[in-house]
Write an enzyme that holds these catalytic residues in place. Sequence first.
Site, PDB file in Angstrom:
ATOM      1  N   ARG A 105       0.025 -10.629  10.323  1.00 14.54           N
ATOM      2  CA  ARG A 105       0.531  -9.452  11.040  1.00 14.54           C
ATOM      3  C   ARG A 105      -0.496  -8.988  12.062  1.00 14.54           C
ATOM      4  O   ARG A 105      -1.692  -8.997  11.771  1.00 14.54           O
ATOM      5  CB  ARG A 105       0.806  -8.320  10.033  1.00 14.54           C
ATOM      6  CG  ARG A 105       2.112  -8.471   9.299  1.00 14.54           C
ATOM      7  CD  ARG A 105       2.251  -7.559   8.107  1.00 14.54           C
ATOM      8  NE  ARG A 105       1.858  -6.169   8.331  1.00 14.54           N
ATOM      9  CZ  ARG A 105       1.944  -5.219   7.398  1.00 14.54           C
ATOM     10  NH1 ARG A 105       2.420  -5.494   6.197  1.00 14.54           N
ATOM     11  NH2 ARG A 105       1.576  -3.991   7.663  1.00 14.54           N
ATOM     12  N   LYS A 121       1.156  -3.401  -3.290  1.00 12.84           N
ATOM     13  CA  LYS A 121       2.507  -2.868  -3.519  1.00 12.84           C
ATOM     14  C   LYS A 121       3.562  -3.962  -3.301  1.00 12.84           C
ATOM     15  O   LYS A 121       4.422  -4.181  -4.145  1.00 12.84           O
ATOM     16  CB  LYS A 121       2.792  -1.678  -2.574  1.00 12.84           C
ATOM     17  CG  LYS A 121       1.790  -0.531  -2.730  1.00 12.84           C
ATOM     18  CD  LYS A 121       2.088   0.629  -1.797  1.00 12.84           C
ATOM     19  CE  LYS A 121       1.958   0.329  -0.316  1.00 12.84           C
ATOM     20  NZ  LYS A 121       0.598  -0.017   0.126  1.00 12.84           N
ATOM     21  N   ARG A 146       5.064   8.574   2.696  1.00 14.80           N
ATOM     22  CA  ARG A 146       3.659   8.517   3.087  1.00 14.80           C
ATOM     23  C   ARG A 146       3.164   9.843   3.656  1.00 14.80           C
ATOM     24  O   ARG A 146       1.979   9.961   3.957  1.00 14.80           O
ATOM     25  CB  ARG A 146       3.489   7.465   4.181  1.00 14.80           C
ATOM     26  CG  ARG A 146       3.130   6.071   3.675  1.00 14.80           C
ATOM     27  CD  ARG A 146       3.357   5.108   4.820  1.00 14.80           C
ATOM     28  NE  ARG A 146       2.443   4.024   4.860  1.00 14.80           N
ATOM     29  CZ  ARG A 146       2.788   2.730   4.760  1.00 14.80           C
ATOM     30  NH1 ARG A 146       4.036   2.383   4.538  1.00 14.80           N
ATOM     31  NH2 ARG A 146       1.885   1.791   4.877  1.00 14.80           N
ATOM     32  N   ARG A 201      -5.764   2.038   9.901  1.00 18.47           N
ATOM     33  CA  ARG A 201      -4.694   2.240   8.908  1.00 18.47           C
ATOM     34  C   ARG A 201      -5.243   2.877   7.631  1.00 18.47           C
ATOM     35  O   ARG A 201      -4.584   3.727   7.035  1.00 18.47           O
ATOM     36  CB  ARG A 201      -4.013   0.901   8.598  1.00 18.47           C
ATOM     37  CG  ARG A 201      -3.114   0.460   9.750  1.00 18.47           C
ATOM     38  CD  ARG A 201      -2.670  -0.985   9.604  1.00 18.47           C
ATOM     39  NE  ARG A 201      -1.937  -1.221   8.393  1.00 18.47           N
ATOM     40  CZ  ARG A 201      -1.908  -2.394   7.762  1.00 18.47           C
ATOM     41  NH1 ARG A 201      -2.574  -3.428   8.239  1.00 18.47           N
ATOM     42  NH2 ARG A 201      -1.204  -2.537   6.674  1.00 18.47           N
ATOM     43  N   ARG A 238      -4.559 -11.622   4.694  1.00 17.80           N
ATOM     44  CA  ARG A 238      -3.149 -11.666   4.281  1.00 17.80           C
ATOM     45  C   ARG A 238      -2.317 -12.519   5.231  1.00 17.80           C
ATOM     46  O   ARG A 238      -2.531 -12.512   6.446  1.00 17.80           O
ATOM     47  CB  ARG A 238      -2.580 -10.246   4.236  1.00 17.80           C
ATOM     48  CG  ARG A 238      -1.084 -10.211   3.942  1.00 17.80           C
ATOM     49  CD  ARG A 238      -0.610  -8.864   3.469  1.00 17.80           C
ATOM     50  NE  ARG A 238      -0.723  -7.822   4.474  1.00 17.80           N
ATOM     51  CZ  ARG A 238      -0.379  -6.558   4.263  1.00 17.80           C
ATOM     52  NH1 ARG A 238       0.075  -6.181   3.066  1.00 17.80           N
ATOM     53  NH2 ARG A 238      -0.504  -5.663   5.205  1.00 17.80           N
TER      54      ARG A 238
HETATM   55  P1  ADP Z   1       0.455  -3.772   0.250  1.00 17.25           P
HETATM   56  O1  ADP Z   1       1.932  -4.090   0.144  1.00 17.25           O
HETATM   57  O2  ADP Z   1       0.033  -2.697  -0.707  1.00 17.25           O
HETATM   58  O3  ADP Z   1      -0.004  -3.504   1.648  1.00 17.25           O
HETATM   59  P2  ADP Z   1       0.138  -6.601  -0.466  1.00 17.25           P
HETATM   60  O4  ADP Z   1       0.946  -6.708  -1.718  1.00 17.25           O
HETATM   61  O5  ADP Z   1       0.710  -7.189   0.763  1.00 17.25           O
HETATM   62  O6  ADP Z   1      -0.344  -5.065  -0.230  1.00 17.25           O
HETATM   63  O7  ADP Z   1      -1.295  -7.273  -0.779  1.00 17.25           O
HETATM   64  C1  ADP Z   1      -2.298  -7.333   0.219  1.00 17.25           C
HETATM   65  C2  ADP Z   1      -3.023  -8.669   0.151  1.00 17.25           C
HETATM   66  O8  ADP Z   1      -3.772  -8.745  -1.065  1.00 17.25           O
HETATM   67  C3  ADP Z   1      -2.096  -9.887   0.166  1.00 17.25           C
HETATM   68  O9  ADP Z   1      -2.740 -10.896   0.896  1.00 17.25           O
HETATM   69  C4  ADP Z   1      -1.986 -10.262  -1.318  1.00 17.25           C
HETATM   70  O10 ADP Z   1      -1.762 -11.665  -1.481  1.00 17.25           O
HETATM   71  C5  ADP Z   1      -3.348  -9.855  -1.858  1.00 17.25           C
HETATM   72  N1  ADP Z   1      -3.297  -9.339  -3.234  1.00 17.25           N
HETATM   73  C6  ADP Z   1      -2.351  -8.536  -3.790  1.00 17.25           C
HETATM   74  N2  ADP Z   1      -2.659  -8.238  -5.068  1.00 17.25           N
HETATM   75  C7  ADP Z   1      -3.844  -8.857  -5.333  1.00 17.25           C
HETATM   76  C8  ADP Z   1      -4.704  -8.936  -6.486  1.00 17.25           C
HETATM   77  N3  ADP Z   1      -4.410  -8.288  -7.638  1.00 17.25           N
HETATM   78  N4  ADP Z   1      -5.837  -9.662  -6.386  1.00 17.25           N
HETATM   79  C9  ADP Z   1      -6.153 -10.300  -5.216  1.00 17.25           C
HETATM   80  N5  ADP Z   1      -5.395 -10.282  -4.103  1.00 17.25           N
HETATM   81  C10 ADP Z   1      -4.257  -9.565  -4.159  1.00 17.25           C
HETATM   82  P1  AMP Z   2       3.325  -1.531   5.632  1.00 10.06           P
HETATM   83  O1  AMP Z   2       4.181  -2.745   5.814  1.00 10.06           O
HETATM   84  O2  AMP Z   2       3.708  -0.698   4.467  1.00 10.06           O
HETATM   85  O3  AMP Z   2       1.841  -1.885   5.640  1.00 10.06           O
HETATM   86  O4  AMP Z   2       3.568  -0.628   6.925  1.00 10.06           O
HETATM   87  C1  AMP Z   2       3.254  -1.123   8.204  1.00 10.06           C
HETATM   88  C2  AMP Z   2       3.343  -0.002   9.236  1.00 10.06           C
HETATM   89  O5  AMP Z   2       4.693   0.479   9.303  1.00 10.06           O
HETATM   90  C3  AMP Z   2       2.505   1.232   8.943  1.00 10.06           C
HETATM   91  O6  AMP Z   2       1.155   1.088   9.381  1.00 10.06           O
HETATM   92  C4  AMP Z   2       3.260   2.285   9.768  1.00 10.06           C
HETATM   93  O7  AMP Z   2       3.003   2.143  11.160  1.00 10.06           O
HETATM   94  C5  AMP Z   2       4.714   1.877   9.542  1.00 10.06           C
HETATM   95  N1  AMP Z   2       5.264   2.536   8.343  1.00 10.06           N
HETATM   96  C6  AMP Z   2       5.693   1.943   7.200  1.00 10.06           C
HETATM   97  N2  AMP Z   2       6.135   2.854   6.331  1.00 10.06           N
HETATM   98  C7  AMP Z   2       5.976   4.069   6.921  1.00 10.06           C
HETATM   99  C8  AMP Z   2       6.206   5.411   6.500  1.00 10.06           C
HETATM  100  N3  AMP Z   2       6.707   5.698   5.294  1.00 10.06           N
HETATM  101  N4  AMP Z   2       5.930   6.407   7.380  1.00 10.06           N
HETATM  102  C9  AMP Z   2       5.442   6.136   8.602  1.00 10.06           C
HETATM  103  N5  AMP Z   2       5.155   4.903   9.058  1.00 10.06           N
HETATM  104  C10 AMP Z   2       5.425   3.866   8.211  1.00 10.06           C
END
Ligand code: ADP
Ligand code: AMP
Length: 213
Positions: A159, A13, A88, A170, A126
Amino acid sequence: MRVILMGPPGSGKGTQATSIASNLGVDAVSSGDLFRDNQRRDTELGRLARSYMERGAYVPDEVTIKMVMDWISNPAHSAGFVLDGFPRTHAQAEALDAEMKALGGVDRVIFIKVSEDELIRRLTGRQICRDCQTPYHIHFSPSKTEGKCDNCGGELYQRDDDKADVVTTRIQVYNQETEPVVDYYRQAGILREVDGEQDVGDVGKAMNAAIGG
Ligand code: ADP
Ligand code: AMP
């Protein structure tokens, strides 16, 4: 245009949100980034959020809804938005629906589908920029200079909640709390699903096509 990006943690995302938003001429916001920003500034909300985030639990609806609604109702975001990581829970989706009712509702929900094994590989590798939050991956999308952000030169870090033990929690919390919200939007007929296991460029193309179609 009001778009929601949904998908499990690690589905991509954050990787896609900025370019999708810029194609639509709107801003993207990640609820997780808003919480991490509050933590950096050591606000009361940041301290509260940390106690949930560090164990992979969701932050309570009441504070999460208020934080995101404040962002949405800012006049700078009146043209629309791309939401990453919100809603969520059912309560969050209902609050967003109520807020959007007068504006005709949300236009599209894009669901990024990725298998659990791949999510774990992505999350545990990541890295995030401390300054602009751009995500990288140590193998799949490394920065050009190790430990430095390509965009802004900021420091990259892992993170705490991307450590293996928290990642499993998660994904479980997502399956329990958020999958029903995905079904809710599917039944409403505004959800489009994309295959998130293609390379980053192809996922982006599929998402833009799904938003247009
Ligand atoms: P989210 O926001 O859904 O938690 P991220 O965009 O941070 O996910 O992506 C999670 C990890 O996967 C990051 O390290 C990112 O660089 C990697 N990633 C994202 N999209 C792809 C893809 N299409 N192929 C391989 N790795 C990806
Ligand atoms: P994210 O950066 O989207 O992976 O979110 C990291 C953490 O933030 C999650 O594991 C939750 O603890 C908190 N968080 C983010 N968005 C929400 C949401 N919409 N509702 C509740 N907790 C959230």
